[in-house]
Motif scaffolding. Structure first.
Motif, PDB file in Angstrom:
ATOM      1  N   ALA A 174      14.707 -45.825  14.098  1.00 48.25           N
ATOM      2  CA  ALA A 174      14.022 -44.575  13.745  1.00 48.25           C
ATOM      3  C   ALA A 174      13.416 -44.698  12.348  1.00 48.25           C
ATOM      4  CB  ALA A 174      14.991 -43.402  13.803  1.00 48.25           C
ATOM      5  N   LEU A 175      14.183 -45.223  11.420  1.00 51.72           N
ATOM      6  CA  LEU A 175      13.680 -45.391  10.057  1.00 51.72           C
ATOM      7  C   LEU A 175      12.452 -46.283  10.047  1.00 51.72           C
ATOM      8  CD1 LEU A 175      16.866 -45.832   7.890  1.00 51.72           C
ATOM      9  CD2 LEU A 175      15.193 -43.992   7.827  1.00 51.72           C
ATOM     10  N   ASP A 176      12.528 -47.310  10.833  1.00 49.71           N
ATOM     11  CA  ASP A 176      11.424 -48.248  10.909  1.00 49.71           C
ATOM     12  C   ASP A 176      10.144 -47.546  11.347  1.00 49.71           C
ATOM     13  OD1 ASP A 176      11.161 -50.854  10.252  1.00 49.71           O
ATOM     14  OD2 ASP A 176      11.224 -51.574  12.330  1.00 49.71           O
ATOM     15  N   ARG A 177      10.243 -46.752  12.373  1.00 47.45           N
ATOM     16  CA  ARG A 177       9.054 -46.048  12.870  1.00 47.45           C
ATOM     17  C   ARG A 177       8.519 -45.105  11.815  1.00 47.45           C
ATOM     18  NH1 ARG A 177       9.732 -45.556  19.145  1.00 47.45           N
ATOM     19  NH2 ARG A 177      10.568 -47.655  19.337  1.00 47.45           N
ATOM     20  N   ILE A 178       9.410 -44.388  11.173  1.00 46.12           N
ATOM     21  CA  ILE A 178       8.942 -43.441  10.154  1.00 46.12           C
ATOM     22  C   ILE A 178       8.213 -44.194   9.057  1.00 46.12           C
ATOM     23  CG2 ILE A 178       9.697 -41.800   8.411  1.00 46.12           C
ATOM     24  CD1 ILE A 178      12.047 -41.122  10.290  1.00 46.12           C
ATOM     25  N   ASN A 179       8.782 -45.304   8.665  1.00 40.75           N
ATOM     26  CA  ASN A 179       8.152 -46.063   7.586  1.00 40.75           C
ATOM     27  C   ASN A 179       6.769 -46.577   7.985  1.00 40.75           C
ATOM     28  OD1 ASN A 179       9.234 -46.400   4.968  1.00 40.75           O
ATOM     29  ND2 ASN A 179      11.062 -47.336   5.864  1.00 40.75           N
ATOM     30  N   THR A 196      18.411 -47.186  12.527  1.00 37.86           N
ATOM     31  CA  THR A 196      17.496 -48.070  11.799  1.00 37.86           C
ATOM     32  C   THR A 196      16.140 -48.191  12.494  1.00 37.86           C
ATOM     33  OG1 THR A 196      18.407 -49.999  12.917  1.00 37.86           O
ATOM     34  CG2 THR A 196      19.358 -49.421  10.801  1.00 37.86           C
ATOM     35  N   TYR A 217       4.939 -37.363  10.654  1.00 40.08           N
ATOM     36  CA  TYR A 217       5.556 -38.628  10.261  1.00 40.08           C
ATOM     37  C   TYR A 217       6.959 -38.839  10.805  1.00 40.08           C
ATOM     38  CZ  TYR A 217       1.696 -39.016   7.032  1.00 40.08           C
ATOM     39  OH  TYR A 217       0.444 -39.100   6.495  1.00 40.08           O
ATOM     40  N   GLN A 241      15.101 -49.582   3.646  1.00 42.78           N
ATOM     41  CA  GLN A 241      14.218 -48.802   4.512  1.00 42.78           C
ATOM     42  C   GLN A 241      14.492 -47.310   4.395  1.00 42.78           C
ATOM     43  OE1 GLN A 241      12.299 -49.973   7.791  1.00 42.78           O
ATOM     44  NE2 GLN A 241      11.714 -51.371   6.167  1.00 42.78           N
ATOM     45  N   ALA A 298       4.798 -45.240  10.177  1.00 47.66           N
ATOM     46  CA  ALA A 298       3.921 -44.066  10.219  1.00 47.66           C
ATOM     47  C   ALA A 298       3.477 -43.700   8.810  1.00 47.66           C
ATOM     48  CB  ALA A 298       4.640 -42.886  10.869  1.00 47.66           C
ATOM     49  N   LEU A 299       4.382 -43.788   7.864  1.00 51.29           N
ATOM     50  CA  LEU A 299       4.046 -43.410   6.483  1.00 51.29           C
ATOM     51  C   LEU A 299       3.082 -44.406   5.861  1.00 51.29           C
ATOM     52  CD1 LEU A 299       7.528 -42.256   5.248  1.00 51.29           C
ATOM     53  CD2 LEU A 299       5.440 -40.924   5.089  1.00 51.29           C
ATOM     54  N   ARG A 300       3.258 -45.671   6.196  1.00 50.38           N
ATOM     55  CA  ARG A 300       2.390 -46.657   5.568  1.00 50.38           C
ATOM     56  C   ARG A 300       1.013 -46.709   6.225  1.00 50.38           C
ATOM     57  NH1 ARG A 300       4.428 -51.114   6.626  1.00 50.38           N
ATOM     58  NH2 ARG A 300       6.582 -50.515   6.906  1.00 50.38           N
TER      59      ARG A 300
END
Lengths: 162, 162
Positions: free
Chosen positions: A149-154, A147, B133, B25, A156-158
Motif C-alpha cells: 500500500a505504501l508503495d502505491r501511495i508513493n 508495504t 493519492y 517508504q 502516486a505521489l511521485r
DNA sequence: AGTCAGCAATTGACGATTCAGTGATTTTCC
DNA sequence: GGAAAATCACTGAATCGTCAATTGCTGACT
C-alpha cells in the motif's frame, strides 16, 4: 443545493469522516514512531533520525556518487535544508564533502569510516524499535499488505505532480 | 562473535535491509502527503494542515470540552507547542480560549463559527487529495488492510510506553 | 566565440517546534 | 487540615527546517 450523498453539511460531520480519521491515524503513527527512533538513536548512537537516513542513503551503494541534490530529493528536504544538515554531519565527523570531478557546481557527499560505524550501531537500534512496534504487532500478511500500500501511495505521489 | 543469521557486518548490508527500506517508504509517503495537503489548505483555505487537525479534533464532538492538554496529546505536540499554535489560531479567529469552570489550571479551546466554516471548506480539499493519492491508487481491500495495520501500530505505540 | 537560460549550493531572514524552567492550581496522603 | 507531589499553561532560548535571493558554473542556441 443538490448535495451529493457524500456531502458534509456540519462541522461535526466533516470532522467524523472516515478518511479524515484514518489519515489522522497515519500521521500519528509515523510521528510517534519517528519520535521514538529519534530519541533512541540520539541516546544510544549520538545521531538524529534524519542523520541516520542520510547515512543509509550514502551507504546503500558504496560505488554510487551521491550529490546534495540527490540527497535532498530522496529525503524530501529542500536544498537549503540539506546544506545545513550536511554541515552538522560534517562537523560531527560522520560525513565528508567532496567536489564533483565532472561538474564544479555539485558537491558529493560520502560517509566517513566513523559514519559507517555509527550506521552499523544505529541500524541495530532502529531494527529493534521497528520489530517491536511494526513487524511485531502485525502478521506477515498484514505487513506485506501494508508495504505494498505504501508503495502505491508513493508512486502516486511521485508520478502525479500536479 | 557468534553472529546470528540476521547480523549486518558492513554498512552497505545495514543500509539495504528490508525494514530500513520499508520504513523509509512510510516516512516519505507521509511527509509528501502532508506537504501536499498543507500547501493546498494554505492556498485554498488559509490554514495550515496542523490547524486543520486542531479543528477536526475540536468539532468531532461538539459537546466535549477539550483542554489544551488533550489537544497536545491527540496531535502529538508538546504543551508549549500547543500554546503557540492556539495563539496563532485565536489570532486568526478560528478558535477561542475559555477558562475551565471546574479547574482553574486548564483552559478549554473551542472552534468559532468562522472556524467551523473553515473546517467545512478544508475538509473538501483534504478529501480530494486523499482520494487522489491514497484511496484512488489502492483497492478497497488493500486500503482496509492498510488502515488496520495502522491501527495495530498505533495501539502498540500507545500501550508500549517503555 | 558570446550570450543567456537553467541548475547546484549557499546564506539571511523567518517560522514552528522542542526543551527546560516557572507560577498557579489541584490532588494526594499523612 | 496542611505539606508535598503532580498537573496545566506559559515563556525564553535553542534547534531545525523553509523560502527567497545570490553566486558560480554548465550547456544550448545563434
Amino acid at each position: 443545493m443538490a448535495a451529493g450523498p457524500g456531502e458534509k453539511h456540519t462541522a461535526a460531520q466533516a470532522a467524523s469522516g472516515r478518511l479524515v480519521r484514518e489519515f489522522g491515524q497515519l500521521l500519528r503513527a509515523t510521528t510517534r514512531l519517528e519520535q521514538r527512533i529519534n530519541a533512541a538513536l540520539r541516546e544510544e548512537c549520538g545521531i538524529s533520525h534524519v542523520m541516520f537516513e542520510v547515512l543509509i542513503r550514502l551507504c546503500r551503494d558504496p560505488a554510487e556518487q551521491v550529490s546534495q541534490r540527490t540527497l535532498a530529493e530522496d529525503l524530501v528536504l529542500t536544498s537549503g535544508g540539506i546544506t545545513r544538515l550536511v554541515d552538522r554531519m560534517e562537523e560531527a565527523g560522520t560525513v565528508r564533502r567532496r567536489p564533483s570531478p565532472s561538474d564544479r557546481r555539485v558537491t558529493l557527499v560520502e560517509a566517513t569510516p566513523k559514519g559507517e560505524r555509527t550506521l552499523l550501531a544505529a541500524a541495530r537500534v532502529h531494527a529493534g524499535i521497528l520489530e517491536r512496534y511494526v513487524t511485531g504487532p502485525l502478521t506477515g500478511e498484514e505487513y506485506r499488505g501494508f508495504t505494498t500500500a505504501l508503495d502505491r501511495i508513493n508512486t502516486a505521489l511521485r508520478t502525479g505532480p500536479a
